[in-house]
Design an enzyme around this catalytic site. Structure first.
Site, PDB file in Angstrom:
ATOM      1  N   HIS A  22       0.850  -1.329   0.017  1.00 16.96           N
ATOM      2  CA  HIS A  22       0.101  -0.155  -0.056  1.00 16.96           C
ATOM      3  C   HIS A  22       0.775   1.306   0.090  1.00 16.96           C
ATOM      4  O   HIS A  22       1.850   1.177   0.554  1.00 16.96           O
ATOM      5  CB  HIS A  22      -0.926   0.065   1.240  1.00 16.96           C
ATOM      6  N   CYS A  34      -2.047   5.332  -4.405  1.00 17.46           N
ATOM      7  CA  CYS A  34      -2.786   3.829  -4.604  1.00 17.46           C
ATOM      8  C   CYS A  34      -3.945   3.973  -5.598  1.00 17.46           C
ATOM      9  O   CYS A  34      -4.045   2.965  -6.423  1.00 17.46           O
ATOM     10  CB  CYS A  34      -3.177   3.591  -3.261  1.00 17.46           C
TER      11      CYS A  34
END
Length: 106
Positions: A22, A34
């Site tokens: 992430h 992201c």
């Protein structure tokens, strides 16, 4: 950090890639790194499935932090064009946000 690992063969064709992690650029729902990387990768995977005869092996993690893509026969020209376009788009994101996404060739 998002890590993208790209594997090619001796002919310079992309045969697989994985995206793991992430970005943690911002809180969930506001993380543009992201969101951008995910949109690029999933858009290209969907285009590959829709526009080529490739039958990729795709693995996903339930939490959305992992995607693995591989093809047994990488010889389709459209497939390679779409994969290379994906890599170019990811590199553009990496250039601007290199603390949050890294692309490596294996």
């Amino acid at each position: 950090m998002i890590e993208v690992n790209i594997r090619g063969n001796d002919d310079g064709q992309v045969v697989s890639f994985n995206m793991n992690g992430h970005a943690d650029f911002d809180e969930y729902g506001k993380d543009i790194v992201c969101a951008g990387a995910s949109a690029v990768v999933f858009g290209n995977v969907n285009a590959i499935i829709s526009m080529t005869d490739a039958d990729p092996d795709i693995k996903l993690d339930d939490d959305g932090g992992y995607l693995e893509f591989s093809v047994e026969n990488p010889n389709d020209e459209k497939l390679q064009t779409l994969l290379k376009a994906m890599i170019i788009s990811l590199k553009t994101i990496e250039e601007e946000y290199n603390d949050y996404i890294r692309i490596e060739y294996m």
